[in-house]
Design a protein around this motif. Sequence first.
Motif, mmCIF file in Angstrom:
data_model
loop_
_atom_site.group_PDB
_atom_site.id
_atom_site.type_symbol
_atom_site.label_atom_id
_atom_site.label_comp_id
_atom_site.label_asym_id
_atom_site.label_seq_id
_atom_site.Cartn_x
_atom_site.Cartn_y
_atom_site.Cartn_z
ATOM 1 N N TYR A 1 66.650 -4.310 -82.594
ATOM 2 C CA TYR A 1 67.048 -5.478 -81.816
ATOM 3 C C TYR A 1 66.320 -6.688 -82.380
ATOM 4 C CZ TYR A 1 68.343 -1.634 -78.792
ATOM 5 O OH TYR A 1 68.867 -0.462 -78.322
ATOM 6 N N VAL A 2 67.074 -7.724 -82.729
ATOM 7 C CA VAL A 2 66.495 -8.879 -83.412
ATOM 8 C C VAL A 2 65.462 -9.580 -82.540
ATOM 9 C CG1 VAL A 2 67.033 -11.146 -84.396
ATOM 10 C CG2 VAL A 2 68.528 -9.204 -84.863
ATOM 11 N N TYR A 3 65.678 -9.623 -81.229
ATOM 12 C CA TYR A 3 64.784 -10.389 -80.359
ATOM 13 C C TYR A 3 63.402 -9.760 -80.248
ATOM 14 C CZ TYR A 3 65.320 -7.068 -76.452
ATOM 15 O OH TYR A 3 65.302 -5.951 -75.662
ATOM 16 N N GLY B 1 61.481 -19.159 -83.449
ATOM 17 C CA GLY B 1 62.178 -18.044 -82.816
ATOM 18 C C GLY B 1 62.615 -18.424 -81.420
ATOM 19 N N THR B 2 63.444 -19.444 -81.326
ATOM 20 C CA THR B 2 63.752 -20.049 -80.021
ATOM 21 C C THR B 2 64.574 -19.171 -79.102
ATOM 22 O OG1 THR B 2 64.551 -22.096 -78.993
ATOM 23 C CG2 THR B 2 65.862 -21.220 -80.817
ATOM 24 N N GLY B 3 65.360 -18.216 -79.654
ATOM 25 C CA GLY B 3 66.207 -17.404 -78.784
ATOM 26 C C GLY B 3 67.213 -18.256 -78.051
ATOM 27 N N ASP C 1 73.064 -4.352 -77.860
ATOM 28 C CA ASP C 1 73.607 -5.036 -79.021
ATOM 29 C C ASP C 1 72.460 -5.552 -79.890
ATOM 30 O OD1 ASP C 1 76.280 -6.402 -80.084
ATOM 31 O OD2 ASP C 1 74.619 -7.807 -80.307
ATOM 32 N N ARG C 2 72.550 -5.353 -81.199
ATOM 33 C CA ARG C 2 71.469 -5.718 -82.117
ATOM 34 C C ARG C 2 71.122 -7.195 -82.038
ATOM 35 N NH1 ARG C 2 70.485 -7.499 -87.329
ATOM 36 N NH2 ARG C 2 68.877 -6.339 -88.503
ATOM 37 N N ASP C 3 72.111 -8.062 -81.854
ATOM 38 C CA ASP C 3 71.885 -9.508 -81.802
ATOM 39 C C ASP C 3 71.857 -10.041 -80.380
ATOM 40 O OD1 ASP C 3 71.768 -9.761 -84.572
ATOM 41 O OD2 ASP C 3 73.941 -9.852 -84.741
ATOM 42 N N HIS C 4 71.530 -9.161 -79.428
ATOM 43 C CA HIS C 4 71.453 -9.574 -78.025
ATOM 44 C C HIS C 4 70.519 -10.767 -77.861
ATOM 45 C CE1 HIS C 4 71.278 -9.087 -73.628
ATOM 46 N NE2 HIS C 4 69.971 -9.265 -73.738
ATOM 47 N N VAL C 5 70.963 -11.780 -77.120
ATOM 48 C CA VAL C 5 70.159 -12.968 -76.849
ATOM 49 C C VAL C 5 69.645 -12.862 -75.417
ATOM 50 C CG1 VAL C 5 70.110 -15.481 -76.732
ATOM 51 C CG2 VAL C 5 71.538 -14.344 -78.450
ATOM 52 N N THR C 6 68.353 -12.665 -75.295
ATOM 53 C CA THR C 6 67.768 -12.499 -73.968
ATOM 54 C C THR C 6 67.664 -13.831 -73.246
ATOM 55 O OG1 THR C 6 65.525 -12.715 -74.846
ATOM 56 C CG2 THR C 6 66.439 -10.502 -74.696
#
Length: 486
Positions: A227-229, A151-153, A121-126
């Motif tokens: 992927y944004v992350y 960029g806190t994620g 997913d493009r906005d996946h939050v690791t």
Amino acid sequence: MLSDSTCARLRDALLAAGYTTTGVRELLGPGAHAALTRGELEAPARATREAGGLGSLVRLFLLGGTEAAPPLPEIDALVEGGLLTRAPDGLRAAMDLRPYGEEETDWFVLSDLDTPASRQDRDHVTGVGGASLTLASSLVRTPVADTLDLGTGCGVQALHASRFSTVVTATDVAPRALATARATLALSGITNVELAEGPWLEPVAGRTFDAIVSNPPFVPGPARVDYVYRDSGQAGDAALAGLLRDLPSRLRPGGRAQLLGSWLHVRGEDWPERVRSWIPPGCDAWIVQREVTDPALHVGTWQRDAGLDLTAPSTRAQAAEWLDWLEAERVEAVGFGFLLLRVVPDGRSPEIVIEDLPGELADPLHGEMAGWLERVAWLRDHPSDDALLGARFRLSPSATLEHYSVAGSDGWSEAGAAVVLADGPQWRHEVDEPAAALLAGCSGALPLEELVALLSFAHDRPADELVRATLPAVREFVRHGVLLPA
């Protein structure tokens, strides 16, 4: 996403059940806990069979199981907030929720599930991955008034920064990441963090900080955002170069910035000089390269990280495009490591050191990072040869002298010696006999000039010659903590 009030009640329930780093480790035991870290689920599943509520939570959140009645409050709110999903035979985790902490803290980190489908997913939050742990272990713990987590994620670095900062400002370009970070902070009982949405430094325009920490999108490649992350949207390492040039304007005099990054090794260019050109005037900088990968390994690593099927035609097409770009840019390798910056107060001369630190780290780097800043400041206060010769030093208590030999036709013959630190980065310096004797004499009792005079007499070498040979090495020994000002 979960509300703050729901997070507060959920935190109470997790603590009551013992769902903490200590509780989970004690429940599973060393073997099953190690198996869990390797992604092997059967051994930890067996360890939870008779473990009551804690076992239920471990199966639900760490093993991907279905639980009929986990010891959690407000189930409807947890489902509505996206933490749980209903299944025919019970409840399943829709997000990753795991205990986390340092030095007897009990935190909880919320993130997206680490499944191949979710990672694509493009906005996946690791969640708590290798990069975030690496950066967290290097953070200088010296107390400050305020820290910017850029960029806190999911909020991992903000958790750590909250312990040494009066207030933390955490930013991210992705609304979902900020919502996840808000829940992570609420679940962890952290109240001194404010959140702000926007790209890069825009959310804090006009503000300055005592410290900045960032695990930015640092994966070099074509100018795109899959992927944004991980992807900056800028080609190669341009985003990192721009960030390094901009960060000092957001730091007060004496302020520090710590981040992870990757840089390109370009054919025909010296990579340290390339990175050095990004450091603005007036900044100390320590760039530590930890890994170097060839282009194929670089691309394959990040495709695996995204959960892609490496044999699929679409994945191979992406790899081909990526490798074509690297080849066109004359990229021979990609480096990865730590970056530490400090704004030098009073317009004094900065120190820029760029070096490799290969191999495993025996200890977290935060002590070494703090020590480097202190030692570089001490060297700046003692710029002249006379100041250095008048100083007293003591040898690090973790230093050892190693002699090594090589085999020949007549057996073993001594080939050299090195002083090695047993802790931290375990720095290693080749030394000759006079240098080894000088180090052994550094007990803090005599100034360096008197030790050099004794060496001159003992080895029948002119004192001026020893001074010329010794002082550059002494400065390097101080930077690496082999010698400590007494």
